[in-house]
Design a protein around this motif. Structure first.
Motif, PDB file in Angstrom:
ATOM      1  N   THR A 211       0.843  -1.187   0.000  1.00 14.66           N
ATOM      2  CA  THR A 211       0.000   0.000   0.000  1.00 14.66           C
ATOM      3  C   THR A 211       0.887   1.248   0.000  1.00 14.66           C
ATOM      4  N   PRO A 212       0.580   2.238  -0.849  1.00 15.24           N
ATOM      5  CA  PRO A 212       1.411   3.451  -0.869  1.00 15.24           C
ATOM      6  C   PRO A 212       1.215   4.280   0.390  1.00 15.24           C
ATOM      7  N   GLY A 213       2.112   5.211   0.612  1.00 11.29           N
ATOM      8  CA  GLY A 213       2.038   6.078   1.781  1.00 11.29           C
ATOM      9  C   GLY A 213       1.381   7.403   1.465  1.00 11.29           C
ATOM     10  N   THR A 214       1.580   8.388   2.372  1.00 17.93           N
ATOM     11  CA  THR A 214       0.937   9.694   2.260  1.00 17.93           C
ATOM     12  C   THR A 214       1.969  10.796   2.453  1.00 17.93           C
ATOM     13  N   VAL A 215       1.860  11.838   1.633  1.00 23.24           N
ATOM     14  CA  VAL A 215       2.696  13.026   1.791  1.00 23.24           C
ATOM     15  C   VAL A 215       1.837  14.132   2.400  1.00 23.24           C
ATOM     16  N   ALA A 216       2.263  14.699   3.530  1.00 18.35           N
ATOM     17  CA  ALA A 216       1.583  15.833   4.156  1.00 18.35           C
ATOM     18  C   ALA A 216       2.381  17.094   3.859  1.00 18.35           C
ATOM     19  N   VAL A 217       1.752  18.043   3.190  1.00 19.69           N
ATOM     20  CA  VAL A 217       2.419  19.280   2.786  1.00 19.69           C
ATOM     21  C   VAL A 217       1.797  20.450   3.547  1.00 19.69           C
ATOM     22  N   THR A 218       2.631  21.228   4.217  1.00 17.18           N
ATOM     23  CA  THR A 218       2.175  22.422   4.930  1.00 17.18           C
ATOM     24  C   THR A 218       2.813  23.648   4.286  1.00 17.18           C
ATOM     25  N   TYR A 219       2.025  24.684   4.069  1.00 12.98           N
ATOM     26  CA  TYR A 219       2.542  25.890   3.416  1.00 12.98           C
ATOM     27  C   TYR A 219       1.672  27.083   3.805  1.00 12.98           C
ATOM     28  N   THR A 220       2.228  28.271   3.639  1.00  9.33           N
ATOM     29  CA  THR A 220       1.527  29.512   3.971  1.00  9.33           C
ATOM     30  C   THR A 220       1.399  30.367   2.724  1.00  9.33           C
ATOM     31  N   VAL A 221       0.182  30.851   2.481  1.00  6.03           N
ATOM     32  CA  VAL A 221      -0.090  31.747   1.354  1.00  6.03           C
ATOM     33  C   VAL A 221      -0.424  33.125   1.919  1.00  6.03           C
ATOM     34  N   ALA A 222       0.232  34.157   1.411  1.00  6.66           N
ATOM     35  CA  ALA A 222      -0.011  35.530   1.850  1.00  6.66           C
ATOM     36  C   ALA A 222      -0.501  36.357   0.670  1.00  6.66           C
ATOM     37  N   ASN A 223      -1.436  37.252   0.956  1.00  3.33           N
ATOM     38  CA  ASN A 223      -1.934  38.176  -0.059  1.00  3.33           C
ATOM     39  C   ASN A 223      -1.046  39.408  -0.047  1.00  3.33           C
ATOM     40  N   THR A 224      -0.157  39.504  -1.025  1.00  4.29           N
ATOM     41  CA  THR A 224       0.748  40.641  -1.120  1.00  4.29           C
ATOM     42  C   THR A 224       0.240  41.699  -2.091  1.00  4.29           C
ATOM     43  N   GLY A 225      -0.973  41.516  -2.598  1.00  9.73           N
ATOM     44  CA  GLY A 225      -1.606  42.517  -3.444  1.00  9.73           C
ATOM     45  C   GLY A 225      -2.411  43.495  -2.601  1.00  9.73           C
ATOM     46  N   ASN A 226      -3.325  44.211  -3.255  1.00 10.02           N
ATOM     47  CA  ASN A 226      -4.124  45.198  -2.522  1.00 10.02           C
ATOM     48  C   ASN A 226      -5.630  44.984  -2.666  1.00 10.02           C
ATOM     49  N   VAL A 227      -6.029  43.830  -3.214  1.00 14.77           N
ATOM     50  CA  VAL A 227      -7.455  43.515  -3.302  1.00 14.77           C
ATOM     51  C   VAL A 227      -7.707  42.149  -2.676  1.00 14.77           C
ATOM     52  N   ARG A 228      -8.921  41.946  -2.183  1.00 12.41           N
ATOM     53  CA  ARG A 228      -9.301  40.643  -1.654  1.00 12.41           C
ATOM     54  C   ARG A 228      -9.139  39.596  -2.740  1.00 12.41           C
ATOM     55  N   ALA A 229      -8.560  38.456  -2.359  1.00 10.73           N
ATOM     56  CA  ALA A 229      -8.273  37.419  -3.354  1.00 10.73           C
ATOM     57  C   ALA A 229      -8.661  36.054  -2.814  1.00 10.73           C
ATOM     58  N   VAL A 230      -9.115  35.218  -3.717  1.00  7.38           N
ATOM     59  CA  VAL A 230      -9.334  33.805  -3.409  1.00  7.38           C
ATOM     60  C   VAL A 230      -8.176  33.043  -4.043  1.00  7.38           C
ATOM     61  N   THR A 231      -7.433  32.318  -3.229  1.00  8.40           N
ATOM     62  CA  THR A 231      -6.266  31.616  -3.742  1.00  8.40           C
ATOM     63  C   THR A 231      -6.646  30.211  -4.203  1.00  8.40           C
ATOM     64  N   GLY A 232      -6.359  29.938  -5.469  1.00 11.19           N
ATOM     65  CA  GLY A 232      -6.537  28.592  -5.992  1.00 11.19           C
ATOM     66  C   GLY A 232      -5.216  27.856  -5.901  1.00 11.19           C
ATOM     67  N   ASN A 233      -5.119  26.900  -4.991  1.00 13.64           N
ATOM     68  CA  ASN A 233      -3.844  26.242  -4.706  1.00 13.64           C
ATOM     69  C   ASN A 233      -3.776  24.867  -5.366  1.00 13.64           C
ATOM     70  N   GLN A 234      -2.636  24.586  -5.953  1.00 15.33           N
ATOM     71  CA  GLN A 234      -2.371  23.262  -6.513  1.00 15.33           C
ATOM     72  C   GLN A 234      -1.057  22.727  -5.955  1.00 15.33           C
ATOM     73  N   VAL A 235      -1.037  21.425  -5.724  1.00 14.70           N
ATOM     74  CA  VAL A 235       0.166  20.752  -5.222  1.00 14.70           C
ATOM     75  C   VAL A 235       0.621  19.763  -6.281  1.00 14.70           C
ATOM     76  N   LEU A 236       1.846  19.922  -6.738  1.00  7.41           N
ATOM     77  CA  LEU A 236       2.417  19.029  -7.739  1.00  7.41           C
ATOM     78  C   LEU A 236       3.471  18.157  -7.061  1.00  7.41           C
ATOM     79  N   THR A 237       3.342  16.857  -7.217  1.00  4.63           N
ATOM     80  CA  THR A 237       4.339  15.940  -6.659  1.00  4.63           C
ATOM     81  C   THR A 237       4.995  15.165  -7.790  1.00  4.63           C
ATOM     82  N   SER A 238       6.289  14.906  -7.645  1.00  4.83           N
ATOM     83  CA  SER A 238       7.012  14.159  -8.666  1.00  4.83           C
ATOM     84  C   SER A 238       7.994  13.214  -7.994  1.00  4.83           C
TER      85      SER A 238
END
Length: 349
Positions: A211-238
């Motif tokens: 059975t394969p295992g699991t990768v747990a990824v933790t990261y922080t996204v900050a809004n460095t612009g000047n308008v409210r934003a919805v962040t669409g996040n994608q995680v690429l594993t290789s």
């Protein structure tokens, strides 16, 4: 209803205000000392009193059906909006009216700074009357004047307006606040931009070697612009043999960020076989929370990390199988020698 408590002294109250963003627009309560609002003359009622009320956006005639007040103003511009305070109880009530800066909680819900915190952004641009008296079962419309400074920076400046009521229980007063969100946007050059920091990954193997295992990824996204934003996040594993793309599973509400705001996400990615190094790339693509803005190109951000996934369960299985084969061969060799020895003794006899 969210409840925060302080002691009965001003010093402890100030310490608590410094440690916690306490007051919720929608329905919230802050416990304050007896003298904390001595200069305001709104009603103080017993804690068991049945007083309920709501605050909604309005025009001069009453509630107008909006859920929030959205404004787009130039620096130096002023406008008058309105909120309706609805007293749903059987007694007239004097409500305190207050304005303050807004922010988003870690779960994406709009909130306001405690009433003891002086507004420094959009909330400081709002002028409201100190109190409003609302008859039993009646609605009162309160004017809300928004005056944008001439030097205000372009972009979003969240704020809110609340109607407050204090209840008393013994020597403790509880301030309950219900309010309306104001999305104040100052015209100018809008920037939709994010940054990704603090990326880390950890691999958890399954002790089942098939059975394969699991990768747990933790990261922080900050809004460095000047308008409210919805962040669409994608995680690429290789890995050495495969590549996978995962879409962030968090809800759209929790992915909204105010300018200057940040949020930490953790994504658990199943199906990762332990084949050595696993590269992990986070890609965050902002989209304005209010919809596309003409002439504004969203600037995506990315960050990469790597984690080693060693096939310990598979190596353990292989070692056990190898050991079993060696043991079987040794036993077979001993039996063969014993048989050969018995045959030799029989021939000598």
């Amino acid at each position: 209803m969210t409840l925060l408590t302080t002691s009965r002294t001003r010093r402890t109250l100030a310490a608590l205000v410094a440690l916690s963003a306490a007051v919720l627009v929608g329905s919230a309560a802050v416990l304050v000392g007896p003298a904390a609002h001595a200069d305001v003359t709104w009603s103080v009622v017993p804690a068991n009193a049945d007083v309920t009320w709501s605050v909604v956006p309005a025009n001069t005639g009453g509630p107008d059906g909006r859920t929030a007040i959205d404004l787009e103003l130039a620096g130096g511009q002023q406008t008058v909006e309105h909120v309706a305070v609805i007293n749903r109880s059987t007694e007239p009530v004097v409500f305190g009216i207050d304005a303050g800066d807004g922010y988003l909680t870690s779960k994406g819900y709009f909130d306001m700074r405690p009433s003891g915190v002086e507004p420094v952004d959009g909330g400081s641009w709002i002028t409201v009357p100190e109190t409003v008296t609302v008859a039993a079962g009646a609605t009162s419309v309160v004017p809300v004047t928004v005056s944008v400074p001439t030097n205000a920076t372009p972009g979003d400046h969240p704020a809110g307006v609340t109607a407050s009521l204090e209840t008393v229980s013994g020597q403790v007063r509880v301030q309950n606040r219900v309010g309306v969100r104001l999305n104040i946007r100052v015209t100018g050059d809008y920037v939709a931009k994010l940054s990704v920091t603090g990326v880390s990954a950890a691999y958890t193997a399954s002790w089942n070697p098939f059975t394969p295992g699991t990768v747990a990824v933790t990261y922080t996204v900050a809004n460095t612009g000047n308008v409210r934003a919805v962040t669409g996040n994608q995680v690429l594993t290789s890995t050495l043999f495969t590549e996978n793309t995962w879409t962030d599973p968090s809800t759209p509400r929790s992915r909204e960020l105010m300018p200057g705001g940040r949020r930490t996400f953790t994504a658990r990615l199943p199906g990762a076989w332990p084949l050595g190094p696993i590269g992990t790339t986070i890609v965050a693509l902002p989209s304005p929370a209010t919809g596309p803005l003409p002439g504004v190109a969203a600037q995506q951000a990315a960050a990469t990390t790597r984690v080693w996934a060693l096939p310990w369960p598979q190596l353990t299985l292989a070692a056990l199988l190898t050991l079993a084969v060696v043991v079987l061969r040794l036993n077979a060799a001993r039996r063969r020698k014993r048989i050969e020895k018995l045959i030799a003794l029989a021939q000598q006899a």
